[in-house]
Design an enzyme around this catalytic site. Structure first.
Site, PDB file in Angstrom:
ATOM      1  N   ARG A  70      34.896  10.091   1.654  1.00 33.48           N
ATOM      2  CA  ARG A  70      34.770  11.561   1.711  1.00 33.48           C
ATOM      3  C   ARG A  70      34.034  12.004   2.974  1.00 33.48           C
ATOM      4  O   ARG A  70      34.345  13.048   3.554  1.00 33.48           O
ATOM      5  CB  ARG A  70      34.065  12.069   0.452  1.00 33.48           C
ATOM      6  CG  ARG A  70      34.971  11.922  -0.773  1.00 33.48           C
ATOM      7  CD  ARG A  70      34.329  12.424  -2.021  1.00 33.48           C
ATOM      8  NE  ARG A  70      33.861  13.789  -1.893  1.00 33.48           N
ATOM      9  CZ  ARG A  70      33.021  14.350  -2.743  1.00 33.48           C
ATOM     10  NH1 ARG A  70      32.572  13.663  -3.777  1.00 33.48           N
ATOM     11  NH2 ARG A  70      32.642  15.583  -2.573  1.00 33.48           N
ATOM     12  N   GLN A 101      27.010  24.367  -4.761  1.00 35.05           N
ATOM     13  CA  GLN A 101      27.231  23.095  -5.455  1.00 35.05           C
ATOM     14  C   GLN A 101      27.779  22.075  -4.470  1.00 35.05           C
ATOM     15  O   GLN A 101      27.951  20.916  -4.811  1.00 35.05           O
ATOM     16  CB  GLN A 101      28.261  23.289  -6.570  1.00 35.05           C
ATOM     17  CG  GLN A 101      27.824  24.248  -7.648  1.00 35.05           C
ATOM     18  CD  GLN A 101      28.990  24.594  -8.562  1.00 35.05           C
ATOM     19  OE1 GLN A 101      29.294  23.894  -9.512  1.00 35.05           O
ATOM     20  NE2 GLN A 101      29.659  25.697  -8.261  1.00 35.05           N
ATOM     21  N   ASP A 104      28.730  19.247   1.304  1.00 38.84           N
ATOM     22  CA  ASP A 104      29.355  19.009   2.607  1.00 38.84           C
ATOM     23  C   ASP A 104      28.564  19.539   3.800  1.00 38.84           C
ATOM     24  O   ASP A 104      28.904  19.244   4.950  1.00 38.84           O
ATOM     25  CB  ASP A 104      30.785  19.591   2.629  1.00 38.84           C
ATOM     26  CG  ASP A 104      30.845  21.091   2.272  1.00 38.84           C
ATOM     27  OD1 ASP A 104      29.861  21.815   2.535  1.00 38.84           O
ATOM     28  OD2 ASP A 104      31.890  21.529   1.757  1.00 38.84           O
ATOM     29  N   HIS A 119      23.500  20.108  -5.674  1.00 34.37           N
ATOM     30  CA  HIS A 119      24.063  18.774  -5.936  1.00 34.37           C
ATOM     31  C   HIS A 119      23.789  17.783  -4.811  1.00 34.37           C
ATOM     32  O   HIS A 119      24.448  16.759  -4.719  1.00 34.37           O
ATOM     33  CB  HIS A 119      25.578  18.895  -6.187  1.00 34.37           C
ATOM     34  CG  HIS A 119      25.912  19.597  -7.476  1.00 34.37           C
ATOM     35  ND1 HIS A 119      27.170  20.064  -7.790  1.00 34.37           N
ATOM     36  CD2 HIS A 119      25.124  19.897  -8.546  1.00 34.37           C
ATOM     37  CE1 HIS A 119      27.144  20.633  -8.996  1.00 34.37           C
ATOM     38  NE2 HIS A 119      25.919  20.557  -9.460  1.00 34.37           N
ATOM     39  N   CYS A 150      11.248  -1.075   1.392  1.00 36.31           N
ATOM     40  CA  CYS A 150      11.082  -1.960   0.237  1.00 36.31           C
ATOM     41  C   CYS A 150      12.269  -2.895   0.013  1.00 36.31           C
ATOM     42  O   CYS A 150      12.227  -3.734  -0.874  1.00 36.31           O
ATOM     43  CB  CYS A 150      10.810  -1.144  -1.027  1.00 36.31           C
ATOM     44  SG  CYS A 150      12.264  -0.277  -1.613  1.00 36.31           S
TER      45      CYS A 150
END
Ligand code: OAD
Length: 238
Positions: A70, A101, A104, A119, A150
């Site tokens: 994507r 939401q 992009d 989101h 870590c």
């Protein structure tokens, strides 16, 4: 297409909130998840399965493959007339909040400031152990794959099905929704909660609710003014 009543509301509103979904980026060439009776599928898997908390636990490399794909699609996508129109609104109203939401980053690319990203953002990753954040813009496939602090695996900084929304973003979105006089819900199928609930919250608190979407949604009957149009053709007309 824009009624006199809405023009009047738009010209006098002081507190305006906008919620956008995948449809606002459709005219930039970003595929939506739903719409036209279809839902997105990745390698035969429904998108809500590959974009889920369970898949992160069971098959993180495949989750990354989907998100890197994507990000590859997004590489050639530019903000469209709808993103640019909303970027102008931030200077028009005394109080303006843009909640999205979308992951992009196209609102920010169009010049919108302080976008509330419910989101997450596809161009960021975070460590599954210590939660250190990484900017992965321009890195396809993503890098780093492991945290430099870590050594644990990195994952996309995206809210997946089965996960909570970032508390701060949700709080800011809800505050804007209950305090606005005009609420626009643009380019969303209004099926995914809690985001879809913002429009209801806002209307119940007294806002005038406008929907912009070429298709009907579960929100349509609840709206004061549903506009059946593409975002990129209608928003520049305000
Ligand atoms: P959807 O893909 O569910 O819905 C897109 C909506 O945009 C549909 O209702 C279309 O009719 C509408 N649409 C298409 N083209 C448009 C245009 N040019 N102008 C205006 N509207 C248009 O997208 P969302 O509602 O955003 O979650 O989906 C909600 C969430 O489901 C997404 O944020 C994503 C997904 O799972 C995450 O990625 C976490």
């Amino acid at each position: 297409m824009i009624s006199e009543r809405l023009r009047e509301k738009f010209n006098t509103a002081k507190h305006v909130c906008v919620l956008t979904g995948a449809g606002i980026s459709a005219e930039s060439g970003v595929p939506t998840f739903r719409g036209g009776g279809q839902t997105a599928v990745w390698k035969g898997m429904p998108f809500d399965e590959i974009s889920s908390a369970r898949m992160v636990r069971e098959n993180l490399p495949e989750v990354w493959e989907w998100f890197d794909y994507r990000r590859g699609v997004l590489k050639d996508c530019e903000p469209n007339a709808a993103h640019f129109a909303l970027a102008k609104w931030q200077d028009k109203f005394a109080d303006f909040t843009l909640v999205t939401q979308n992951i992009d980053g196209l609102h920010a690319a169009a010049g919108s400031r302080g976008v509330v990203e419910l989101h997450g953002n596809i161009q960021r990753a975070y460590c599954t152990n210590c939660e250190k954040r990484f900017d992965i813009r321009g890195k396809i496939p993503h890098a780093p794959d492991e945290c430099d602090e870590c050594g644990a695996k990195a994952r996309p900084d995206v809210v997946l099905f089965g996960e909570m929304l970032p508390a701060g973003a949700l709080f800011n979105a809800q505050s804007a929704a209950v305090n606005c006089d005009l609420f626009f819900v643009i380019g969303t199928s209004a099926l995914v909660y809690p985001a879809a609930g913002l429009a209801e919250l806002s209307k119940r608190a007294g806002a005038f609710l406008v929907e912009i979407n070429p298709e009907e949604t579960p929100m349509t009957g609840f709206c004061d003014e549903p506009i059946r149009a593409r975002a990129g053709e209608i928003l520049p007309l305000f």
